[in-house]
Design a protein around this motif. Structure first.
Motif, mmCIF file in Angstrom:
data_model
loop_
_atom_site.group_PDB
_atom_site.id
_atom_site.type_symbol
_atom_site.label_atom_id
_atom_site.label_comp_id
_atom_site.label_asym_id
_atom_site.label_seq_id
_atom_site.Cartn_x
_atom_site.Cartn_y
_atom_site.Cartn_z
ATOM 1 N N TRP A 197 20.144 0.882 -3.363
ATOM 2 C CA TRP A 197 19.072 1.578 -4.070
ATOM 3 C C TRP A 197 17.684 1.218 -3.567
ATOM 4 N N LYS A 198 17.503 0.009 -3.033
ATOM 5 C CA LYS A 198 16.153 -0.465 -2.753
ATOM 6 C C LYS A 198 15.411 0.406 -1.745
ATOM 7 N N GLU A 199 16.128 1.075 -0.856
ATOM 8 C CA GLU A 199 15.438 1.945 0.097
ATOM 9 C C GLU A 199 14.827 3.160 -0.602
ATOM 10 N N THR A 200 15.525 3.657 -1.618
ATOM 11 C CA THR A 200 14.963 4.737 -2.431
ATOM 12 C C THR A 200 13.726 4.254 -3.175
ATOM 13 N N TYR A 201 13.824 3.047 -3.715
ATOM 14 C CA TYR A 201 12.676 2.445 -4.399
ATOM 15 C C TYR A 201 11.512 2.260 -3.424
ATOM 16 N N ASN A 202 11.806 1.727 -2.251
ATOM 17 C CA ASN A 202 10.750 1.487 -1.266
ATOM 18 C C ASN A 202 10.025 2.774 -0.884
ATOM 19 N N GLU A 203 10.785 3.837 -0.681
ATOM 20 C CA GLU A 203 10.158 5.112 -0.335
ATOM 21 C C GLU A 203 9.296 5.611 -1.493
ATOM 22 N N GLY A 204 9.765 5.385 -2.725
ATOM 23 C CA GLY A 204 8.974 5.770 -3.888
ATOM 24 C C GLY A 204 7.672 4.992 -3.985
ATOM 25 N N VAL A 205 7.697 3.703 -3.629
ATOM 26 C CA VAL A 205 6.484 2.881 -3.651
ATOM 27 C C VAL A 205 5.482 3.389 -2.612
ATOM 28 N N ARG A 206 5.962 3.711 -1.427
ATOM 29 C CA ARG A 206 5.064 4.262 -0.399
ATOM 30 C C ARG A 206 4.393 5.552 -0.899
ATOM 31 N N LYS A 207 5.195 6.410 -1.477
ATOM 32 C CA LYS A 207 4.689 7.683 -1.991
ATOM 33 C C LYS A 207 3.713 7.455 -3.140
ATOM 34 N N LEU A 208 4.026 6.471 -3.982
ATOM 35 C CA LEU A 208 3.193 6.184 -5.140
ATOM 36 C C LEU A 208 1.854 5.580 -4.721
ATOM 37 N N ALA A 209 1.870 4.725 -3.702
ATOM 38 C CA ALA A 209 0.620 4.138 -3.214
ATOM 39 C C ALA A 209 -0.307 5.240 -2.696
ATOM 40 N N ALA A 210 0.256 6.195 -1.968
ATOM 41 C CA ALA A 210 -0.549 7.311 -1.471
ATOM 42 C C ALA A 210 -1.092 8.146 -2.627
ATOM 43 N N GLU A 211 -0.272 8.337 -3.663
ATOM 44 C CA GLU A 211 -0.713 9.102 -4.830
ATOM 45 C C GLU A 211 -1.819 8.361 -5.577
ATOM 46 N N TRP A 212 -1.706 7.047 -5.662
ATOM 47 C CA TRP A 212 -2.730 6.229 -6.323
ATOM 48 C C TRP A 212 -4.081 6.420 -5.642
ATOM 49 N N VAL A 213 -4.074 6.346 -4.332
ATOM 50 C CA VAL A 213 -5.325 6.499 -3.588
ATOM 51 C C VAL A 213 -5.828 7.937 -3.678
ATOM 52 N N ARG A 214 -4.926 8.907 -3.684
ATOM 53 C CA ARG A 214 -5.345 10.301 -3.841
ATOM 54 C C ARG A 214 -6.075 10.490 -5.167
ATOM 55 N N ARG A 215 -5.563 9.851 -6.228
ATOM 56 C CA ARG A 215 -6.217 9.977 -7.536
ATOM 57 C C ARG A 215 -7.584 9.302 -7.532
ATOM 58 N N ILE A 216 -7.700 8.204 -6.797
ATOM 59 C CA ILE A 216 -9.007 7.550 -6.686
ATOM 60 C C ILE A 216 -9.986 8.468 -5.963
ATOM 61 N N GLU A 217 -9.529 9.088 -4.876
ATOM 62 C CA GLU A 217 -10.384 10.015 -4.136
ATOM 63 C C GLU A 217 -10.821 11.194 -4.998
ATOM 64 N N THR A 218 -9.913 11.684 -5.811
ATOM 65 C CA THR A 218 -10.179 12.885 -6.609
ATOM 66 C C THR A 218 -11.097 12.608 -7.792
ATOM 67 N N THR A 219 -10.899 11.469 -8.441
ATOM 68 C CA THR A 219 -11.603 11.187 -9.696
ATOM 69 C C THR A 219 -12.732 10.176 -9.575
ATOM 70 N N GLY A 220 -12.686 9.333 -8.538
ATOM 71 C CA GLY A 220 -13.664 8.256 -8.428
ATOM 72 C C GLY A 220 -13.349 7.085 -9.340
ATOM 73 N N CYS A 221 -12.192 7.133 -10.001
ATOM 74 C CA CYS A 221 -11.746 6.047 -10.886
ATOM 75 C C CYS A 221 -10.462 5.430 -10.323
ATOM 76 N N VAL A 222 -10.291 4.134 -10.549
ATOM 77 C CA VAL A 222 -9.110 3.425 -10.062
ATOM 78 C C VAL A 222 -8.105 3.279 -11.206
ATOM 79 N N PRO A 223 -6.979 4.000 -11.154
ATOM 80 C CA PRO A 223 -5.955 3.818 -12.191
ATOM 81 C C PRO A 223 -5.438 2.383 -12.196
ATOM 82 N N LYS A 224 -5.253 1.846 -13.383
ATOM 83 C CA LYS A 224 -4.778 0.468 -13.487
ATOM 84 C C LYS A 224 -3.246 0.431 -13.384
ATOM 85 N N TRP A 225 -2.775 0.677 -12.186
ATOM 86 C CA TRP A 225 -1.361 0.530 -11.869
ATOM 87 C C TRP A 225 -1.228 -0.869 -11.281
#
Length: 367
Positions: A197-225
């Motif tokens: 399972w960990k490879e699925t998790y790892n890919e999800g973390v990569r995708k989530l990190a990119a989404e986190w930064v996308r939200r920062i770019e869009t809103t100017g706020c840093v989500p507390k993840w």
């Protein structure tokens, strides 16, 4: 100093990655917890005045109520909040009793960490039918009654978790999210499919990190993840960290018999106690060090050792390296996003202060 106060070991749930494991056969651990304290009680048994005298020695103490489920003894929680010489309180709860606590107490918590794992199917499948709806109803209730502190969705992640889907789902309801993998805490490796399972998790973390930064770019706020927050803050500044949860140097746990352990998971591990509330100085407690091989790891300053308990006991024996693999992926995923963040800082769209948060607030940080 931060202290977890174990109010009671009792709990009204039997979550799959917690008390339900008491009924499973365990694999032999790689290490030993050492001498077991046989005097641990189900609930606080020492005079509360001893606790107050201990806490009074620290003028900026932060006290976090934990269990079990601490609100099964809401009487004790309220009594301590009424009399302890403490200005900052936090709470870790499964949420089932939080709605019954008077708002005058709820609204005094600086932070509440509430257990929820993702959507309804995922949460109820691990924690029990109706828990998801209970938690969200309670969250709305306390907000409607004036709670303005930080509310952290505290996830436990297992092999049926799609980490990207679970975090983005909870982000609709919570501005702060933390997740901890159910890995290397008990001797259950032979019952698990973690390696697959960990490879699925790892890919999800990569995708989530990119989404986190996308939200920062869009809103100017840093989500507390939280697994991204202090880690990225330190990567931007070049700072290294000790164990990120603070266990054993900034964050200690008071057992129900008054002994002080370096970590709430290390209940009863008497060889690692750092003192007793009757005579210890909260500002000068001994540090408990992370052991090898962690300090020799090339990302030790990023990870800090992940978990003191797991580092000592090694419930998964040699398979702990599978968990280390996920930490390396987390590091690399965030490192890949640093140029985008640095550009936003250079352009004045965000500041380094946007990553500020309370450290040692009960989030382990490294999943």
């Amino acid at each position: 100093m931060f202290f977890h106060l174990i109010v009671t070991d009792d709990c009204n749930l039997c979550c799959s990655y917690c008390r339900a494991k008491m009924f499973e056969e365990e694999d032999p651990a790689g290490g030993t917890p050492g001498t077991i304290d046989e005097t641990i009680a189900e609930t606080i048994e020492y005079p509360l005045e001893d606790l107050y005298q201990f806490l009074a020695k620290d003028p900026d103490c932060v006290l976090t109520f934990i269990g079990g489920e601490p609100l099964l003894r809401s009487d004790l929680v309220m009594e301590i909040m009424d009399h302890a010489p403490v200005r900052r309180f936090m709470l870790q709860t499964n949420g089932t009793k939080l709605g019954e606590l008077p708002s005058s107490y709820v609204n005094r918590f600086e932070t509440i960490l509430i257990s929820i794992d993702g959507d309804q199917t995922l949460t109820d499948g691990h924690r029990g039918d109706g828990i998801y709806e209970t938690v969200l109803k309670t969250v709305k209730q306390i907000r409607d009654h004036g709670y303005q502190g930080e509310l952290i969705a505290r996830m436990t992640v297992a092999e049926d978790t799609d980490i990207y889907a679970a975090v983005t789902h909870l982000a609709k309801h919570f501005s702060s999210i933390h997740w901890q993998m159910d890995a290397d805490f008990t001797g259950d490796y032979s019952h698990r499919r973690f390696a697959d399972w960990k490879e699925t998790y790892n890919e999800g973390v990569r995708k989530l990190a990119a989404e986190w930064v996308r939200r920062i770019e869009t809103t100017g706020c840093v989500p507390k993840w939280y697994p991204f927050l202090s880690t990225t803050e330190d990567m931007l500044s070049g700072a290294a960290s000790k164990l990120r949860c603070g266990s054993g140097y900034s964050n200690y746990s008071i057992m129900t018999n008054g002994w002080i352990a370096p970590c709430p998971i290390m209940v009863g591990m008497a060889d690692y106690y750092v003192g007793h509330i009757c005579d210890a100085d909260p500002l000068h407690l001994p540090e408990i060090q992370i052991r090898e091989p962690c300090p020799s790891c090339d990302i030790y300053g990023f990870c800090g050792g992940r978990c003191l308990y797991s580092n000592i006991v090694r419930p998964w024996r040699e398979h702990y390296t599978l968990v280390c693999d996920t930490v390396h992926v987390l590091h690399d995923a965030l490192a890949a996003e640093l140029p985008r963040l640095k550009s936003m800082i250079a352009e004045g769209r965000i500041t380094p202060a946007a990553f500020a948060h309370t450290r040692y607030n009960g989030c382990e940080i490294i999943p």
